[in-house]
Write a protein that holds these residues in place. Structure first.
Motif, PDB file in Angstrom:
ATOM      1  N   ARG A 150      26.156  42.633  31.896  1.00  0.00           N
ATOM      2  CA  ARG A 150      26.901  41.555  32.569  1.00  0.00           C
ATOM      3  C   ARG A 150      27.374  40.513  31.562  1.00  0.00           C
ATOM      4  O   ARG A 150      28.509  40.025  31.634  1.00  0.00           O
ATOM      5  CB  ARG A 150      26.026  40.892  33.636  1.00  0.00           C
ATOM      6  N   ARG A 198      31.184  39.763  30.848  1.00  0.00           N
ATOM      7  CA  ARG A 198      31.731  38.424  31.094  1.00  0.00           C
ATOM      8  C   ARG A 198      32.454  37.886  29.847  1.00  0.00           C
ATOM      9  O   ARG A 198      33.547  37.325  29.941  1.00  0.00           O
ATOM     10  CB  ARG A 198      30.605  37.486  31.495  1.00  0.00           C
ATOM     11  N   GLY A 203      35.671  39.733  29.531  1.00  0.00           N
ATOM     12  CA  GLY A 203      36.632  39.232  30.509  1.00  0.00           C
ATOM     13  C   GLY A 203      37.240  37.898  30.097  1.00  0.00           C
ATOM     14  O   GLY A 203      38.453  37.681  30.206  1.00  0.00           O
ATOM     15  N   ASP A 204      36.382  36.994  29.607  1.00  0.00           N
ATOM     16  CA  ASP A 204      36.882  35.696  29.140  1.00  0.00           C
ATOM     17  C   ASP A 204      37.843  35.872  27.966  1.00  0.00           C
ATOM     18  O   ASP A 204      38.838  35.150  27.840  1.00  0.00           O
ATOM     19  CB  ASP A 204      35.711  34.805  28.719  1.00  0.00           C
ATOM     20  N   ARG A 222      41.185  37.109  29.321  1.00  0.00           N
ATOM     21  CA  ARG A 222      41.886  36.010  29.988  1.00  0.00           C
ATOM     22  C   ARG A 222      42.528  35.071  28.954  1.00  0.00           C
ATOM     23  O   ARG A 222      43.691  34.696  29.062  1.00  0.00           O
ATOM     24  CB  ARG A 222      40.936  35.237  30.883  1.00  0.00           C
ATOM     25  N   PHE A 272      43.997  39.581  33.194  1.00  0.00           N
ATOM     26  CA  PHE A 272      42.586  39.538  33.587  1.00  0.00           C
ATOM     27  C   PHE A 272      42.426  39.917  35.062  1.00  0.00           C
ATOM     28  O   PHE A 272      41.559  40.721  35.411  1.00  0.00           O
ATOM     29  CB  PHE A 272      42.019  38.139  33.349  1.00  0.00           C
ATOM     30  N   ASP A 273      43.263  39.338  35.933  1.00  0.00           N
ATOM     31  CA  ASP A 273      43.171  39.642  37.363  1.00  0.00           C
ATOM     32  C   ASP A 273      43.423  41.121  37.631  1.00  0.00           C
ATOM     33  O   ASP A 273      42.755  41.743  38.475  1.00  0.00           O
ATOM     34  CB  ASP A 273      44.180  38.796  38.149  1.00  0.00           C
ATOM     35  N   GLU A 315      40.370  43.097  36.544  1.00  0.00           N
ATOM     36  CA  GLU A 315      39.258  42.851  37.464  1.00  0.00           C
ATOM     37  C   GLU A 315      39.474  43.578  38.786  1.00  0.00           C
ATOM     38  O   GLU A 315      38.530  44.127  39.381  1.00  0.00           O
ATOM     39  CB  GLU A 315      39.101  41.348  37.678  1.00  0.00           C
ATOM     40  N   THR A 316      40.705  43.603  39.270  1.00  0.00           N
ATOM     41  CA  THR A 316      41.019  44.329  40.512  1.00  0.00           C
ATOM     42  C   THR A 316      40.709  45.811  40.362  1.00  0.00           C
ATOM     43  O   THR A 316      40.094  46.436  41.246  1.00  0.00           O
ATOM     44  CB  THR A 316      42.501  44.135  40.886  1.00  0.00           C
ATOM     45  N   ARG A 356      38.677  47.189  38.191  1.00  0.00           N
ATOM     46  CA  ARG A 356      37.232  47.357  38.011  1.00  0.00           C
ATOM     47  C   ARG A 356      36.507  47.343  39.351  1.00  0.00           C
ATOM     48  O   ARG A 356      35.680  48.211  39.642  1.00  0.00           O
ATOM     49  CB  ARG A 356      36.694  46.245  37.104  1.00  0.00           C
ATOM     50  N   GLN A 357      36.830  46.370  40.204  1.00  0.00           N
ATOM     51  CA  GLN A 357      36.140  46.257  41.483  1.00  0.00           C
ATOM     52  C   GLN A 357      36.466  47.428  42.402  1.00  0.00           C
ATOM     53  O   GLN A 357      35.588  47.944  43.101  1.00  0.00           O
ATOM     54  CB  GLN A 357      36.511  44.927  42.143  1.00  0.00           C
ATOM     55  N   TYR A 363      33.968  52.768  35.000  1.00  0.00           N
ATOM     56  CA  TYR A 363      34.780  52.323  33.877  1.00  0.00           C
ATOM     57  C   TYR A 363      35.491  53.484  33.188  1.00  0.00           C
ATOM     58  O   TYR A 363      36.463  53.285  32.463  1.00  0.00           O
ATOM     59  CB  TYR A 363      33.897  51.560  32.871  1.00  0.00           C
TER      60      TYR A 363
END
Length: 920
Positions: free
Chosen positions: A19, A23, A26-27, A30, A38-39, A42-43, A45-46, A877
């Motif tokens: 995690r 994180r 991801g930062d 971004r 980034f969005d 993340e979309t 990934r989820q 992933y």
């Protein structure tokens, strides 16, 4: 406090690390690429997580729609993000293994399987004393051999970034950090991930052989130079603590690290005599520089004054001979002795390499004649410290340096020569014909060839003449053998100790190398001396079946048997896992290798020759890979006679040896398994006859199924090239060696490594399981439920069969038929696609079903929950990378061949390989 299952508690730090790294990544995305990228990541990934963990098919449709709509620039960003996450997950897993190992040791847990502590405990419990163990170590040889190959996707710059991240995670785990220190660590971690993100993942130019040499040597910096001496020290201390009679005895240097890089010419025209010489010089520079650095540091540490403690006469003579005339060190004999040693190493550096070292000596001195002379002077310091109450000082850096000199010498790592038997055959034929046109070597049958070769070996005359002109191939081969002889004179015989013969078919292939060795002075018949091991490599199914017979005929030749006397009556044989698998499939390859070993054990015993096996294992199961500990213990009785060599290839080298602690654990596994397999192996080389019969039946059926698909199905070659990334792999800048041995697309000519790697990329892993399901189905049809009961008993009682199925279990767990079907859609001929993919799909289902029935598992990897969790966490992933790779391949092959598409394909190859870890 919330309740957790105990195994989940143990994995909590791993999940926290993943995690954290996710994180930070991801930062970084971004900050560097913008909120929109980034969005998007993340979309994806989820959605992938929802689909994988909850079988949410709506999430899968969302995922596919998002991925199909990516622009070229977005595709690159997504592939990079998911690829780097795979790399970061690998780092977190490695650190977790280290964490768990340390936790076991701190808690005083019983030694774990695969550790030297566990192996020695077994020996002590069996009543073995220091004498028996010393006898084992006196003749033991354990050597992992680094090889370069055409699917190594890891850049050294990326590896350096990853190691920086690993060190920072390790610091967080081991130290109780203050808030200020934690903040500094956080910032350093963010910098390291940022550097990783902005470091180019792909090479812009194809690697040269010397680039591969440099990459291979980096693992000596990371691990080997320091970790191997530590392994020896820990082993000696453990023996001494358990058995006082061991005392201060030091083990022989039975474990070293070998290399093919710079000496493996099979199919690689870029490996020449000049390259061999450069590789040897580069290795020597690495070893000597390390010794100079260590001696320099020792000099700063051993500030022992003569007025406060005594020194031996030998030490005082060494100090007096030193060129160090500084009055400030006149009463510091150890420092002066070390200054003198440094000066001699520096002089050796100049003599061997022809230029000055980075840090000059205080004055000129005489070079060492060899590493033994350096070892003797370090021994003088050791004995003086020990005799004068300073044993603690002798057990530190000096101890490790002395061991390093014993292991690495001035050559660092022995380089093996390897060439195809067809080349040797042509060269010998040309040499013979050049001096006697009437003698046509190639026209002879095997008996005639052997007779001609024995005549040449008995003659003092050399075949090659400086007055005759030869083909480029012959000149090149003679130059290689002469370079090996020069290396022996310059660095010692350990620098180039082995000549390996690919595609060995018969005795003449081995005698041809003996003749070429004679031409260079590596074999001197009048003295009865052979300076290199001549090693046949048996790699196809047919060659494996003939291996014992070939060696039996070879040992029946008095002339060759006489040469073995100068080699301590030891003969090495190499077995090829990769090519035998490509030739006959996973099950048949494994079985024929096992039977070949049984036959070789018998043949060697009849002739009184000691067998050393060199296992040409790859990283993947499809190339004979899998866990080394289980593989070594699963060898037939008598096959591991205290000595074993095995190849370490490509991305597996990085995963095993980049991290120092992981490296030491992997080296320890090899030593422990060799000890256990030698001392505790069953005396009988083969299991129960009915098990052998069952394996013969299974192998025959699996072989027929595999050969029918791969070599007898019309259009399969086209299917393979269109449904996998093999064409794109062949174009990658990832190795000096071509993907095929010849300029053709024939599967027979393709190297086994890219063959396996390509199937892994599309998540079929076909070389690691195909044919097993059909084989078990046929066996069950013939023998009924009694047959299935026998297979279950074999799995329970026979380590060879259990290891075979365990490796297959892992491969099947990493495969994914739904994703594989999308790669099948790349095949443009719909009829061809429908003729082949459903067969693969059906065999996959049969294999999974029969494997679960035999092993008694409800699901794949139930017996290995740690790996099962790891794979489950990775899939979300990996799936996007596979999906994007397929879309990019569609675009590329439809003519959209701009740089971004090509780069995206290559990035996806890197990311998938990282996610699968042992993929090629």
């Amino acid at each position: 406090m919330s309740e957790h299952h105990p195994s989940e508690d143990k994995d909590l730090p791993l999940r926290d690390d993943i995690r954290l790294l996710g994180r930070v990544l991801g930062d970084t995305v971004r900050a560097q690429e913008g909120e929109a990228v980034f969005d998007l990541v993340e979309t994806i990934r989820q959605s992938s997580i929802r689909f994988r963990r909850h079988e949410d098919h709506a999430a899968r449709r969302e995922l596919e729609a998002t991925l199909d709509s990516l622009s070229r620039d977005q595709t690159i960003d997504v592939v990079r993000a998911f690829s780097y996450f795979s790399h970061l997950s690998n780092i977190a897993e490695d650190q977790h293994h280290i964490r768990r190992s340390r936790a076991h040791q701190i808690a005083g847990s019983a030694p774990k399987e695969g550790s030297l502590a566990h192996a020695l405990e077994r020996a002590f419990e069996a009543g073995m004393g220091s004498g028996e163990l010393a006898a084992f170590f006196d003749t033991a040889q354990v050597t992992p051999v680094l090889t370069a190959h055409p699917t190594e996707v890891q850049r050294k710059s990326i590896l350096n970034c990853q190691m920086a991240i690993a060190r920072l995670l390790d610091e967080r785990d081991r130290m109780q950090l203050t808030p200020e220190e934690r903040q500094a660590n956080d910032e350093a971690l963010r910098r390291a991930v940022l550097t990783l993100w902005q470091t180019r993942m792909l090479r812009t130019e194809k690697l040269s052989v010397m680039d591969e040499v440099s990459n291979g040597l980096s693992y000596f910096d990371y691990s080997f130079l320091r970790e191997l001496p530590r392994l020896y020290a820990n082993l000696e201390d453990r023996l001494a603590s358990r058995d006082r009679s061991w005392g201060a005895l030091e083990l022989p240097s039975f474990m070293q690290v070998g290399s093919w890089i710079g000496g493996d010419r099979d199919g690689n025209p870029f490996v020449t005599a000049e390259i061999l010489e450069k590789a040897l010089a580069t290795q020597a520079e690495k070893a000597l520089t390390f010794y100079m650095d260590e001696v320099h540091t020792l000099g700063s540490q051993l500030s022992v004054a003569q007025g406060l403690v005594s020194a031996s006469d030998a030490l005082l003579r060494l100090a007096a001979a030193s060129p160090d005339g500084s009055p400030h060190r006149s009463d510091e004999p150890y420092r002066r002795a070390l200054t003198g040693i440094y000066a001699r190493i520096a002089a050796t550096y100049v003599q061997l390499l022809g230029h000055q070292p980075p840090r000059h000596a205080v004055a000129q001195s005489a070079p060492y004649a060899g590493p033994e002379a350096l070892a003797e002077e370090l021994e003088v310091i050791h004995r003086s410290l020990t005799a004068n109450g300073l044993s603690a000082l002798a057990r530190g850096r000096l101890r490790h340096l002395r061991r390093a000199v014993g292991v690495f010498g001035f050559h660092l790592a022995p380089i093996d020569l390897r060439q195809n038997s067809d080349v040797h055959e042509r060269v010998v034929a040309e040499l013979i014909k050049a001096i006697d046109p009437a003698r046509d070597y190639l026209a002879q049958d095997e008996a005639g060839r052997v007779e001609m070769l024995l005549d040449e070996l008995a003659s003092p005359r050399l075949l090659a003449s400086p007055w005759l002109d030869y083909s480029e191939e012959t000149r090149g081969e003679l130059a290689i053998f002469r370079a090996a002889r020069a290396a022996h004179l310059r660095y010692g015989k350990a620098a180039v100790p082995n000549c390996i013969i690919s595609k060995t078919d018969d005795v003449s292939d081995i005698l041809e190398v003996a003749v070429l060795a004679k031409e260079a002075g590596l074999l001197r018949p009048a003295e009865g001396v052979l300076d290199v091991n001549i090693i046949p490599l048996f790699e196809t199914i047919g060659d494996l079946q003939n291996a014992a017979g070939v060696m039996d005929r070879l040992f029946s030749l008095p002339a060759y048997k006489a040469l073995l006397e100068s080699r301590r009556m030891e003969q090495e044989v190499m077995l090829g896992y990769s090519d035998s698998n490509k030739d006959g499939g996973f099950l048949t390859s494994g079985w024929e290798l096992y039977k070949a070993e049984i036959g070789l054990v018998g043949a060697f015993a009849r002739h009184g020759v000691r067998l050393r096996l060199f296992h040409g294992r790859g990283g993947s199961v499809g190339r004979g890979g899998g866990p080394s500990y289980q593989a070594i213990l699963a060898q037939p009785g008598g096959a591991v006679q205290g000595q074993i060599r095995l190849t370490e290839q490509g991305e597996v080298i990085a995963s095993k040896y980049a991290n120092p602690e992981v490296a030491r654990r992997n080296l320890e596994v090899l030593a422990a398994a060799t000890l256990e397999a030698t001392l505790f192996a069953p005396r009988e080389p083969a299991p129960r006859p009915e098990y052998l019969e069952a394996m013969d039946e299974l192998s025959a059926a699996a072989f027929a199924a595999y050969r029918n698909l791969v070599y007898e199905t019309d259009g399969f070659e086209q299917y393979f090239w269109e449904s996998t990334v093999i064409a794109e792999i062949a174009a990658l800048n990832i190795g000096s060696r071509p993907a095929s041995r010849k300029k053709s697309t024939a599967i027979e000519d393709l190297r086994a490594i890219p063959w396996v790697f390509s199937w892994a990329q599309c998540r079929i892993m076909l070389p690691g399981w195909y044919g097993f399901g059909s084989a078990v189905e046929a066996y069950r049809a013939k023998h009924g439920e009694a047959g299935m009961a026998r297979l279950k008993a074999m799995h329970h009682e026979w380590s060879f069969f259990a290891t075979l199925l365990s490796n297959m279990d892992m491969v099947l767990a990493k495969s994914d038929i739904a994703i594989a079907s999308r790669y099948a859609d790349l095949v443009k001929d719909a009829a061809l696609r429908q003729a082949i993919f459903p067969r693969i799909e059906a065999e996959h289902a049969r294999t999974v079903e029969t494997l679960l029935q035999i092993s008694g598992q409800a699901d794949l990897l139930d017996a290995n929950p740690l790996l099962k969790r790891s794979i489950r966490n990775r899939f979300p992933y990996l799936d996007p990378l596979n999906h994007v790779q397929v879309e990019l391949l569609h675009r590329y092959r439809d003519g959209h061949q701009d740089e971004r598409v090509r780069r995206g394909i290559h990035l996806s190859i890197n990311g998938i390989a990282a996610g699968l870890r042992n993929s090629g």
